[in-house]
Design an enzyme around this catalytic site. Structure first.
Site, PDB file in Angstrom:
ATOM      1  N   GLU A   1       2.506 -10.341   1.892  1.00 14.23           N
ATOM      2  CA  GLU A   1       3.768 -10.089   2.577  1.00 14.23           C
ATOM      3  C   GLU A   1       3.491 -10.223   4.067  1.00 14.23           C
ATOM      4  O   GLU A   1       2.754  -9.426   4.637  1.00 14.23           O
ATOM      5  CB  GLU A   1       4.179  -8.662   2.207  1.00 14.23           C
ATOM      6  CG  GLU A   1       5.532  -8.230   2.613  1.00 14.23           C
ATOM      7  CD  GLU A   1       5.737  -6.752   2.213  1.00 14.23           C
ATOM      8  OE1 GLU A   1       5.292  -6.319   1.131  1.00 14.23           O
ATOM      9  OE2 GLU A   1       6.318  -6.025   3.026  1.00 14.23           O
TER      10      GLU A   1
ATOM     11  N   ASP B   1       9.688   1.367   9.828  1.00 16.01           N
ATOM     12  CA  ASP B   1       8.234   1.375   9.932  1.00 16.01           C
ATOM     13  C   ASP B   1       7.710   2.524  10.776  1.00 16.01           C
ATOM     14  O   ASP B   1       8.305   2.902  11.779  1.00 16.01           O
ATOM     15  CB  ASP B   1       7.747   0.044  10.516  1.00 16.01           C
ATOM     16  CG  ASP B   1       7.847  -1.076   9.497  1.00 16.01           C
ATOM     17  OD1 ASP B   1       7.186  -0.950   8.435  1.00 16.01           O
ATOM     18  OD2 ASP B   1       8.586  -2.036   9.727  1.00 16.01           O
TER      19      ASP B   1
END
EC number: 4.2.1.20
Lengths: 399, 267
Positions: free
Chosen positions: B49, B60
């Site tokens: 990824e 995140d």
């Protein structure tokens, strides 16, 4: 669009959009939180006992209604009829508290125990810390590391009110990063925490919910102006726009009256083309910021650009989705004022009327000369906040 | 057939879990993207990824945020990423996904973006802030035309009804976020997570699942692999990239240690 057949409302549609702007562009981790709010907010707001609590607090705690004041000397100067909506007289010094009162009551109804918020200059942080103290809820406020250095008095106020102020240390370390951190905090605490967004930004239903809580501004202007002048509507309503919550509130009850010119004033910073500006509609393009499709300042690669304005409250790279729609549809007139023009307007109001305005509100005042308002016309300026917090900046201009 | 679909179809019961490793494009240095990708494959990773750095990565945690900041300072962009991946399929045979936030993709143009993905051999996208209804109404037909899979996330707070909805429209796999958190917040698999995974297993979803968030080493990977088709490592790998002085070797060793391959055997 079928809308053209009937009177446009410019309000949010059932799926959370204003034209093509709005929506809820959020990671799945936020979906349940936002969905819980979306499913409940209208029912809660429309509940008579909620309305009573909200209105009682606005009256007895915030000090509403705020006056609509005819600024005579300012009117003479511009040869028109200028009224100031005195949001600067609200408790904590700005309109921000209208929203935090509403949202803290909302959080209570949703059974939340903790509050998280973002703040730029600290005004929304102070307004949030204030209502958390009032309601005895835990409060975490994220603030960019740079803003913490720049806005020490408001950091101290939040701490005195019992809030925990946490620095946002990534990215540009200002308001947009504080907003990211508040969203992350909400992701990490999905069950017991409510996120009090400070402006008409974020995923649906935030822009609509915050606009409803700020709509008290134009609700009052309506009857106050009638009492003053006998007129149903003003010709112009002026407000500054960062994210745009005070403008959303000042415009709210006039949106469908197309005769009323709604003027939004953005911060041009050192000039629109200077590379140091926050004039979003002049410099931005459609995209996604903080959970909604709107207009934002960005690079060709879609990275969010750090804005600049002398006024921390307007230092935001986007605008609320409703404002994006008002801009795009032409319903709103979008102007901008530079740092210099805003400071001049602040001194002008101070010397003519004895009112020291916030730097944000000064941007709205700065375009009075450009409106071309006739002698018989009426202009309402939303004076969103007072200037106490900006004295360090103003002092530099006093000699 | 799409490489992701093929990978999961070929997986036999008794095979170990599939390892998906996330890294940020253009990190630690601008031109490290393909080096890291190749080293991951050499180490024996099952799928990769590649993160497209973004100025405001709300899902995140700090580790990945800082890698995003650094990559952007290095000059990384979507355009440069596609240039870097231009010849990828000459050597890279593992499935490759791009992960990122929706705004840069919108600015590139969704159709252009998908066309470019198909050109360079990207198999799927993970765009956490792309709403399901917007995807279905506006973009699914474009993704389908170019054979690009859109991977959806679920979390412990996702309702059963919504999990079924996501399963219905998903292809490839479902990204199963292990806990209510941003990336890199917690590590390991707790008792709460066990019951969440058991609940998911009992739902008999049509799509396989990869578990992400909190996976960092062989122990956590093995634990997660018992509950799903495999797992995703992100922040722990970014930390390795921050510290490494021998990128190729350290990346290979990392993958081998997570998958418990012997060091000496070439994969």
């Amino acid at each position: 669009m079928e809308e053209t057949l009937e009177k446009k409302t410019y309000q949010v549609d059932p799926s959370g959009y204003y034209g093509s702007f709005g929506g809820a562009f959020i990671p799945e981790m936020l979906y349940p939180n936002v969905e819980e709010l979306r499913e409940n907010y209208l029912q809660i707001i429309n509940d008579p006992s909620f309305q009573k609590s909200y209105n009682d607090l606005l009256r007895d705690y915030v000090g509403r209604p705020t006056p609509l004041y005819r600024a005579n000397r300012l009117s003479d100067k511009y040869n028109t009829n200028i009224f100031l909506k005195r949001e600067d007289l609200c408790h904590t010094g700005a309109h921000k508290v209208n929203n935090t009162i509403g949202q803290i009551l909302m959080a209570q109804r949703l059974g939340k125990k903790r509050i998280v918020a973002e703040t730029g200059a600290g005004q929304h942080g102070v307004a949030t810390a204030t209502v958390c103290a009032l309601m005895n809820l835990e409060c975490v406020v994220y603030m960019g590391e740079l803003d913490i250095e720049r806005q020490a008095p408001n950091v101290a106020r939040m701490k005195m009110l019992g809030a925990e102020v946490r620095p946002a240390t990534c990215g540009s370390r200002t308001l947009k990063d504080a907003t990211n951190e508040a969203m992350r905090h909400w992701i990490n605490n999905p069950v017991d925490t409510h996120y009090i967004i400070g402006s008409v930004v974020g995923p649906h239903p935030y822009p609509d919910m915050v606009a409803r809580f700020q709509s008290i501004i134009s609700e009052e202007i309506k009857w106050q102006l009638k009492a003053h002048t006998g007129k149903e509507n003003p010709d112009y309503v002026l407000a500054c726009v960062g994210g745009g919550s005070n403008a959303a509130g000042a415009f709210y009850h006039y949106l469908a009256d197309e005769d009323v010119k709604l003027v939004a004033v953005e911060a041009a910073g050192m000039g629109i083309s200077s590379g140091h500006s926050a004039a979003t509609t002049a410099l931005g393009k459609p995209g996604v910021l903080h959970g909604s499709r709107t207009i934002l300042m960005q690079t060709d690669d879609g990275q969010v650009v750090e804005p600049f304005s002398i006024s921390a409250g307007l230092d935001y790279p986007g605008i609320g989705p409703q404002h994006a729609y008002l801009f795009d549809s032409g319903r709103g007139i979008f102007l901008s004022a530079t740092d210099e023009e805003a400071v001049q307007a602040a001194f002008e109001l101070t010397r003519l009327e004895g009112i020291i305005p916030a730097l944000e509100s000064s941007h709205a005042l700065a375009v009075l000369g450009r409106l071309g308002a006739a002698q018989s016309e009426t202009v309402v300026v939303n004076l969103s906040g007072r200037g106490d917090k900006d004295m360090a900046t103003y002092m530099k201009y006093i000699d | 057939m799409n490489r992701i679909t093929e990978l999961f179809q070929q997986k036999q019961p008794g095979d170990g879990g599939l390892l998906n490793v996330y890294f940020t494009a253009g990190f630690p240095e601008l031109n490290d993207t393909t080096r890291v990708l190749q080293a991951l494959q050499d180490g024996g990773v099952d799928l990769v990824e590649i993160g497209m750095p973004y100025s405001d990565p709300v899902a995140d945690g700090e580790t990945i945020q800082k890698s995003n900041d650094r990559a952007l300072e290095n000059g990384m962009s979507v355009k440069i990423l596609f240039e870097q991946l231009h010849n990828m399929r000459e050597k890279v045979f593992v499935p490759v996904l791009l992960m990122g936030y929706v705004n840069p993709v919108l600015q590139y143009g969704v159709e252009n973006f998908c066309r470019k993905c198909a050109e360079v051999g990207v198999d799927g996208l993970i765009l956490p802030d792309m709403p399901m209804d917007v995807y279905l109404n506006e973009y699914k037909s474009i993704f389908d035309r170019y054979g690009i899979l859109n991977i959806f996330l679920i979390t412990p707070q996702t309702s059963e009804k919504r999990i079924r909805q996501i399963d219905e429209i998903s292809e490839g796999f479902i990204y199963t976020v292990s806990s209510a958190s941003v990336t890199g917040s917690k590590t390991g698999v707790s008792a709460d997570m066990e019951s969440y995974f058991a609940r998911l297993n009992a739902m008999n979803l049509k799509n396989p699942r990869l578990i992400g968030f909190g996976i960092k080493d062989n122990a956590t990977f093995t634990q997660a692999s018992q509950q799903a088709a495999g797992a995703i490592i992100g922040s722990a790998f970014i930390r390795l990239l921050q510290e490494t002085s021998d990128l190729e070797q350290d990346v290979k060793s990392f993958v081998r240690s997570v998958k418990n391959y012997p060091e000496t055997v070439e994969i």
